[in-house]
Structures are given as structure tokens and as C-alpha cells.
Design an enzyme around this catalytic site. Structure first.
Site, PDB file in Angstrom:
ATOM      1  N   GLY A  72       0.815  -1.209   0.000  1.00 55.52           N
ATOM      2  CA  GLY A  72       0.000   0.000   0.000  1.00 55.52           C
ATOM      3  C   GLY A  72       0.848   1.258   0.000  1.00 55.52           C
ATOM      4  N   ASP A  73       1.958   1.227   0.737  1.00 54.98           N
ATOM      5  CA  ASP A  73       2.870   2.370   0.754  1.00 54.98           C
ATOM      6  C   ASP A  73       3.478   2.595  -0.622  1.00 54.98           C
ATOM      7  OD1 ASP A  73       2.355   2.424   3.468  1.00 54.98           O
ATOM      8  OD2 ASP A  73       4.196   1.366   4.000  1.00 54.98           O
ATOM      9  N   ALA A  74       3.844   1.498  -1.285  1.00 57.98           N
ATOM     10  CA  ALA A  74       4.410   1.608  -2.633  1.00 57.98           C
ATOM     11  C   ALA A  74       3.393   2.213  -3.591  1.00 57.98           C
ATOM     12  CB  ALA A  74       4.855   0.234  -3.132  1.00 57.98           C
TER      13      ALA A  74
END
Length: 357
Positions: free
Chosen positions: A303-305
Site C-alpha cells: 500500500g505504501d508503494a
């Protein structure tokens, strides 16, 4: 420091500066878990046991040490798709080897680190311990990450990066210890015609800090989250719907303090799709890039990516379609390896047969 017309350090991230430990010595880890009586979940007074456990697993020769923390992960991904010197991260670390590791890896990824460093707290760490049943046992100590303070942020050496940035991404996980910093940043972005982006962070955070999220929401220009977090927000807001399309639309259309930017809400749904909505009523669902089961290694940081990929295109004025695709590309790459590592992304895209169209 860049001049007034420069796009250097255009994207600023603020969040918990953590180092992730990935431990695969399953039998030894399980012995340690038993030794420190960490199952079932330890209560608060067992914090020393958790620290001793983390200290031991960090010394295993096969332990993989990878930068963690939502904002750090996202900026490292964004920088992969941006011109050099586009990103800078602010946070707090300890004066220790873990802190040195964070600085080295982030600088190698092209992210400028503007850390506050403290003597009396260790650099924050999270451990992901794979057990013999293939499940993860996760424990963490945020350590120095929780000690960041407004005085350091407002110092001339740090505040100049806040003033220079045109886009600021603030991790929602800092609502607990550093809400005063969050307030300082969202006021600054609103008063200076800048984009304020953040995330819902976790279901637990939404439940526990909904009152603080409600205070911040009028300042959102971009809000990211996953389906579970969005549905929890909807339930606590008494929206009486579990339709994720409707929930995403409502997030985008919450009351907004400033009309400088049209608010965007982006909600990821794991392997199913990503939903995009804006304040004007636009809503669209995008399928994710498929991945074979045997290529899926670890979803940590996916999700961060995605956020990093999305922001990299957004700050370059690209369309919603292009922003979403960049996010999908980065997250598809990240889930093919352990932890949030970007070293081989360029060669992967060039040499892999994944269909990114």
C-alpha cells in the site's frame, strides 16, 4: 537549498522513521517467543520483554533489515519515478546502527533524510517473524520515532524544507504521539496553497483516533486508505452503507476548508481493485495488475508503494489514470519480494514480461 523556482525537494514526507526486520529462523524465533512469553499478545507491562526479543532477533545473521514506516516507504517509491532530489523525509531516529542503516538506504534510494537524532531512545524497529505455520509474528518498538517534536520541526534547518515543499505527505500513524505536528503541517499547507496528503493508516487508528481524523479531514487534499479502513470510517460516521464505491465518494466529498484543490480519495482493495473519487463527483474503479500465486512473496509495504507511485505522477501533473497505474506498478513489484525494497525496480520493469498496459 533549492531556490524559489526549483522543484528540488518538492515532496516532503513526515512520519515514523522505522527499520523493518524480516526474520526467517522459524524454530529459533518460536523458542524466543516461548522464552519471553509473548503469546498470547503481551500486555503493556511486558514492554521490556518485547524489547529484549527484538534485540535478539535483530542479531540473527539471516535477519533482513529494510527501511519501514509508511511515509519513508512511499517516498522511496516516489523517488524511483521522479527526477533526482525530489523527495525529503523528516522524522526521528536514535544515534545507533539502525539509524545509520536508515540514513544509508534512504540516501541510496535518493531520498534526502532530515532526521532529528536522539541519544536516549533507540531507532524504532518492527519485526516480521515467519513461523513454521507460515504465519507472521509481528512485534515493534517505535522508540525514537515517537520523540519527534515541534521545536525541531520549526528550527530553520528543518522548516526551510517545509516552506519549500509543494506537496506534503503526513503518515496517519503519527496521530497518537505527534498530533501537534500534524496540526502545524495541515495549517501550513492550507495557508500556503500546498497539497496536504495523508492516509487512514489502520483500522485500529480509525477506531481510536476518529475524533482527530475528523478534525483533520477538512484539510485533506488527498486521502489514501484501504477498504477495511474506509468501511470502518464509514461505520463510525454513521453513513449506513458498506458500498465501497459510495464510501469512497463520500470521503472525497466531506466538507473541505479550502477550495485551493479538488479533493481526491483513493481506496485500495488488495488484489481486487483500486477506487478513485474526487470532490466533483468523479468516481472510477481500476483493476489491479494480476500476479501469479507463485510470484507473490510478501505484501508488506504494498500500500505504501502504491501511494509512492501515485504521488510521483500526481506532482508531475499526470492524469488520474497515470497516477493509478504508477501506483499499481510499484505495488506489483513490491509484493514479489520480501519487504519494501526498490533496488531492482528499473531492471524489473525493463526485463519482466508483466503486462503493464
Amino acid at each position: 537549498m533549492p531556490n524559489e523556482t526549483s522543484n528540488e525537494y518538492i515532496l516532503l514526507g513526515i512520519g515514523n522513521s522505522l527499520l523493518d526486520l524480516f526474520v526467517y529462523n522459524s524454530e529459533e524465533v518460536e523458542k524466543l517467543i516461548e522464552k519471553y512469553e509473548l503469546l498470547p499478545k503481551p500486555i503493556d507491562k511486558d514492554f521490556n520483554k518485547i524489547n529484549e526479543f527484538l534485540n535478539e532477533v535483530s542479531k540473527y545473521p539471516d535477519t533482513l533489515k529494510v527501511p519501514g514506516g509508511t511515509a519513508q516507504n512511499s517516498l522511496r517509491g516516489a523517488q524511483r519515478l521522479l527526477p533526482p532530489n525530489s523527495t525529503v523525509i523528516i522524522g526521528c531516529i536514535g544515534k545507533d546502527e539502525f539509524g545509520k542503516t536508515l540514513k544509508r538506504v534512504l540516501n541510496n534510494d535518493g531520498v534526502k533524510t532530515e532526521y532529528m537524532e536522539v541519544d536516549n531512545y533507540p531507532t524504532g524497529i518492527s519485526s516480521f517473524n515467519k513461523l513454521t505455520n507460515n504465519k507472521y509474528f509481528v512485534r515493534n518498538n517505535k522508540g525514537a520515532a515517537t520523540r519527534y517534536n515541534l521545536e525541531n520541526l520549526k528550527s530553520p534547518s528543518k522548516w526551510k524544507f517545509v516552506e519549500n515543499a509543494k506537496y506534503i505527505y503526513v503518515c496517519g500513524f503519527i496521530l497518537k504521539e505527534n498530533f501537534h505536528i500534524v496540526k502545524e503541517i495541515y495549517k501550513h499547507t492550507s495557508e500556503n496553497n500546498k497539497v496536504y496528503a495523508t492516509n487512514l493508516s489502520s483500522v485500529k487508528s480509525v477506531k481510536k483516533y476518529k475524533h482527530r481524523i475528523d478534525e483533520i479531514s477538512p484539510y485533506w487534499d488527498i486521502i489514501f486508505g484501504n477498504e477495511s479502513e474506509a468501511l470502518t470510517f464509514a461505520e463510525m460516521s454513521n453513513w449506513n452503507t458498506t458500498d465501497i464505491l459510495e464510501v469512497t465518494k463520500k470521503l472525497a466529498q466531506l466538507p473541505k476548508y479550502s477550495n485551493n484543490f479538488v479533493r481526491i480519495a483513493v481506496i485500495t482493495r488488495d488484489a481486487r481493485s483500486t477506487i478513485y473519487a474526487d470532490q466533483n463527483g468523479t468516481i472510477k474503479e481500476y483493476p489491479v495488475i494480476p500476479i501469479a500465486e507463485n510470484d507473490l512473496i510478501d505484501v508488506t509495504g504494498a500500500g505504501d508503494a502504491f501511494v509512492g507511485g501515485f504521488l510521483s505522477q500526481f506532482i508531475q501533473g499526470k492524469s488520474a489514470d497515470e497516477c493509478i497505474m504508477a501506483g499499481h506498478k510499484l505495488s506489483n513489484y513490491i509484493i514479489r519480494q520480501v519487504g519494501t525494497q526498490y533496488d531492482s525496480y528499473d531492471s524489473f520493469v525493463q526485463n519482466n514480461s508483466v503486462n503493464y498496459s
